[in-house]
Design a protein around this motif. Structure first.
Motif, PDB file in Angstrom:
ATOM      1  N   TRP A 188       0.863  -1.180   0.000  1.00 57.40           N
ATOM      2  CA  TRP A 188       0.000   0.000   0.000  1.00 57.40           C
ATOM      3  C   TRP A 188       0.905   1.238   0.000  1.00 57.40           C
ATOM      4  O   TRP A 188       1.725   1.409   0.912  1.00 57.40           O
ATOM      5  N   LEU A 189       0.717   2.097  -0.985  1.00 55.27           N
ATOM      6  CA  LEU A 189       1.547   3.296  -1.111  1.00 55.27           C
ATOM      7  C   LEU A 189       0.677   4.538  -1.304  1.00 55.27           C
ATOM      8  O   LEU A 189      -0.364   4.472  -1.965  1.00 55.27           O
ATOM      9  N   PRO A 190       1.129   5.699  -0.779  1.00 56.20           N
ATOM     10  CA  PRO A 190       0.447   6.959  -1.106  1.00 56.20           C
ATOM     11  C   PRO A 190       0.581   7.199  -2.613  1.00 56.20           C
ATOM     12  O   PRO A 190       1.565   6.781  -3.237  1.00 56.20           O
ATOM     13  N   LYS A 191      -0.385   7.876  -3.219  1.00 57.07           N
ATOM     14  CA  LYS A 191      -0.387   8.039  -4.677  1.00 57.07           C
ATOM     15  C   LYS A 191       0.820   8.833  -5.180  1.00 57.07           C
ATOM     16  O   LYS A 191       1.235   8.668  -6.337  1.00 57.07           O
ATOM     17  N   ASN A 192       1.411   9.694  -4.326  1.00 55.23           N
ATOM     18  CA  ASN A 192       2.562  10.489  -4.757  1.00 55.23           C
ATOM     19  C   ASN A 192       3.902   9.865  -4.354  1.00 55.23           C
ATOM     20  O   ASN A 192       4.945  10.507  -4.425  1.00 55.23           O
ATOM     21  N   TYR A 246      -4.800   1.856   6.288  1.00 51.37           N
ATOM     22  CA  TYR A 246      -5.032   2.254   4.894  1.00 51.37           C
ATOM     23  C   TYR A 246      -5.251   3.769   4.790  1.00 51.37           C
ATOM     24  O   TYR A 246      -4.723   4.431   3.876  1.00 51.37           O
ATOM     25  N   SER A 247      -6.008   4.312   5.729  1.00 54.99           N
ATOM     26  CA  SER A 247      -6.273   5.751   5.737  1.00 54.99           C
ATOM     27  C   SER A 247      -5.002   6.547   6.010  1.00 54.99           C
ATOM     28  O   SER A 247      -4.789   7.625   5.426  1.00 54.99           O
ATOM     29  N   MET A 248      -4.140   6.027   6.875  1.00 47.87           N
ATOM     30  CA  MET A 248      -2.878   6.695   7.176  1.00 47.87           C
ATOM     31  C   MET A 248      -1.935   6.662   5.976  1.00 47.87           C
ATOM     32  O   MET A 248      -1.186   7.611   5.735  1.00 47.87           O
ATOM     33  N   VAL A 249      -1.989   5.568   5.229  1.00 47.99           N
ATOM     34  CA  VAL A 249      -1.202   5.506   3.992  1.00 47.99           C
ATOM     35  C   VAL A 249      -1.706   6.558   3.011  1.00 47.99           C
ATOM     36  O   VAL A 249      -0.916   7.278   2.385  1.00 47.99           O
ATOM     37  N   GLU A 250      -3.002   6.675   2.857  1.00 47.02           N
ATOM     38  CA  GLU A 250      -3.578   7.681   1.962  1.00 47.02           C
ATOM     39  C   GLU A 250      -3.115   9.085   2.349  1.00 47.02           C
ATOM     40  O   GLU A 250      -2.851   9.931   1.487  1.00 47.02           O
ATOM     41  N   ALA A 251      -2.978   9.321   3.659  1.00 43.59           N
ATOM     42  CA  ALA A 251      -2.558  10.636   4.146  1.00 43.59           C
ATOM     43  C   ALA A 251      -1.058  10.880   3.972  1.00 43.59           C
ATOM     44  O   ALA A 251      -0.574  11.978   4.275  1.00 43.59           O
ATOM     45  N   GLY A 252      -0.333   9.881   3.490  1.00 45.28           N
ATOM     46  CA  GLY A 252       1.086  10.049   3.240  1.00 45.28           C
ATOM     47  C   GLY A 252       1.979   9.845   4.449  1.00 45.28           C
ATOM     48  O   GLY A 252       3.133  10.282   4.463  1.00 45.28           O
ATOM     49  N   LEU A 253       1.457   9.146   5.477  1.00 42.21           N
ATOM     50  CA  LEU A 253       2.231   8.961   6.699  1.00 42.21           C
ATOM     51  C   LEU A 253       3.216   7.794   6.609  1.00 42.21           C
ATOM     52  O   LEU A 253       4.052   7.622   7.486  1.00 42.21           O
ATOM     53  N   THR A 268      -8.884  -4.771   0.856  1.00 39.73           N
ATOM     54  CA  THR A 268      -9.297  -3.488   0.289  1.00 39.73           C
ATOM     55  C   THR A 268     -10.361  -3.613  -0.795  1.00 39.73           C
ATOM     56  O   THR A 268     -10.681  -2.628  -1.459  1.00 39.73           O
ATOM     57  N   SER A 269     -10.933  -4.803  -0.949  1.00 38.00           N
ATOM     58  CA  SER A 269     -11.858  -5.026  -2.067  1.00 38.00           C
ATOM     59  C   SER A 269     -13.093  -4.128  -2.023  1.00 38.00           C
ATOM     60  O   SER A 269     -13.694  -3.859  -3.064  1.00 38.00           O
ATOM     61  N   ARG A 270     -13.465  -3.635  -0.844  1.00 35.20           N
ATOM     62  CA  ARG A 270     -14.651  -2.776  -0.734  1.00 35.20           C
ATOM     63  C   ARG A 270     -14.312  -1.375  -0.224  1.00 35.20           C
ATOM     64  O   ARG A 270     -15.197  -0.631   0.176  1.00 35.20           O
ATOM     65  N   TRP A 271     -13.033  -1.030  -0.243  1.00 34.90           N
ATOM     66  CA  TRP A 271     -12.612   0.297   0.203  1.00 34.90           C
ATOM     67  C   TRP A 271     -12.312   1.175  -0.997  1.00 34.90           C
ATOM     68  O   TRP A 271     -11.702   0.725  -1.975  1.00 34.90           O
ATOM     69  N   ASP A 272     -12.698   2.434  -0.915  1.00 30.71           N
ATOM     70  CA  ASP A 272     -12.504   3.366  -2.021  1.00 30.71           C
ATOM     71  C   ASP A 272     -11.721   4.585  -1.540  1.00 30.71           C
ATOM     72  O   ASP A 272     -12.267   5.677  -1.391  1.00 30.71           O
ATOM     73  N   LEU A 273     -10.434   4.376  -1.284  1.00 25.71           N
ATOM     74  CA  LEU A 273      -9.557   5.470  -0.896  1.00 25.71           C
ATOM     75  C   LEU A 273      -8.466   5.630  -1.948  1.00 25.71           C
ATOM     76  O   LEU A 273      -8.224   4.731  -2.762  1.00 25.71           O
TER      77      LEU A 273
END
Length: 293
Positions: A167-171, A225-232, A242-247
């Motif tokens: 799992w990686l942040p998009k940037n 997963y949410s912390m990864v999205e935040a770039g932490l 993650t099959s039902r998560w949309d982040l």
């Protein structure tokens, strides 16, 4: 030994209070307390330790509790077999489940099974592998869905192979690649979900002899997963999680692919109750044929 009193004792310990057990069984807290006292008088020693914080199992109680669970389990089997002989299909099942399976697979399985067998009731418990194995071994659940763990010594029914993905942040600099290098786990800021609980994450890191640069730990995969999205930081887990998560998180396989076996564990198919066998058969067919990773 009165089976109702056994149920009152076991449920009280499982729920942590006499009043909670009474609500489920339709008795007052004092009525449950009296039944538990009667059981203790019959066996000749305290089974339950009482305090202002609630109730706990005594050391002597630990030795006899599995027998009470076995008595209740066998009584349920007798009822189910008797009903089956009479042409009825009914019973009660306690199913443990991995969190990701609970969200992705279990709702459809339960709905379809209920349509076919409306007189079989099911209780579900969501937990992680280590706790599920303990619950199976102590008789608290009849079967469970989880990732294969060699520590489990009962019967194992494989269903699907699920891949571990990063799992990686998009940037993230590596987010546009096709695979994530396993060795990079030791250098990147890492968010660890439930460390020390013998999860797939723990076993994969041990297998690869990697000590991650852990900066955060969590008790919930969605929080990670949410912390990864935040770039932490980065993390990894089963693809099914993650099959039902949309982040906005990038998921990618490792450069050294790793799959885990998801399936159903049961202490013994031979001694499982009729209702449990019917449920396992149905779940196996539905998951293998209809439900994707």
């Amino acid at each position: 030994m009165d089976i109702t009193k056994c149920k009152a004792l076991v449920l009280s310990l499982d729920l942590g209070s006499f009043s909670a057990a009474g609500e489920q069984l339709g008795y007052t807290a004092s009525g449950i307390t009296k039944m538990v006292n009667n059981v203790e008088e019959e066996v000749g020693f305290p089974i339950v330790s009482r305090s202002n914080k609630g109730i706990e199992l005594t050391s002597d109680g630990e030795k006899i509790l599995p027998i009470f669970r076995h008595i209740i389990h066998e009584e349920e089997k007798v009822n189910q077999i008797s009903a089956e002989i009479s042409g009825l299909v009914k019973g009660h099942i306690r199913v443990g489940t991995y969190y990701s399976i609970a969200a992705a697979w279990l709702p459809e399985v339960l709905k379809g099974f209920e349509d076919i067998h409306p007189d079989i009731t099911i209780d579900t418990v969501e937990e992680y592998n280590r706790n599920l194995i303990t619950m199976l071994e102590t008789g608290r659940i009849d079967c469970c869905f989880f990732a294969y763990n060699p520590a489990f010594k009962g019967d194992w029914i494989p269903l699907k192979e699920d891949e571990l993905v990063a799992w990686l942040p998009k940037n993230h600099p590596l987010a546009k690649g096709k695979t994530f290098p396993v060795k990079a786990l030791s250098a990147e800021k890492f968010i660890h979900t439930r460390p020390g609980q013998d999860t797939e994450l723990d076993r994969f890191l041990r297998e690869k002899k990697i000590k991650p640069n852990t900066i955060f730990t969590t008790s919930d995969a969605f929080t990670t997963y949410s912390m990864v999205e935040a770039g932490l930081g980065i993390s990894f887990n089963n693809r099914l999680v993650t099959s039902r998560w949309d982040l906005d998180v990038v998921t990618m396989p490792f450069d050294e692919p790793k799959f885990v076996s998801l399936g159903i564990a049961v202490p013994s198919m031979q001694s499982a109750s009729p209702a449990t066998k019917k449920f396992i058969k149905y779940a196996k067919e539905v998951i293998k044929e209809k439900l994707p990773i």
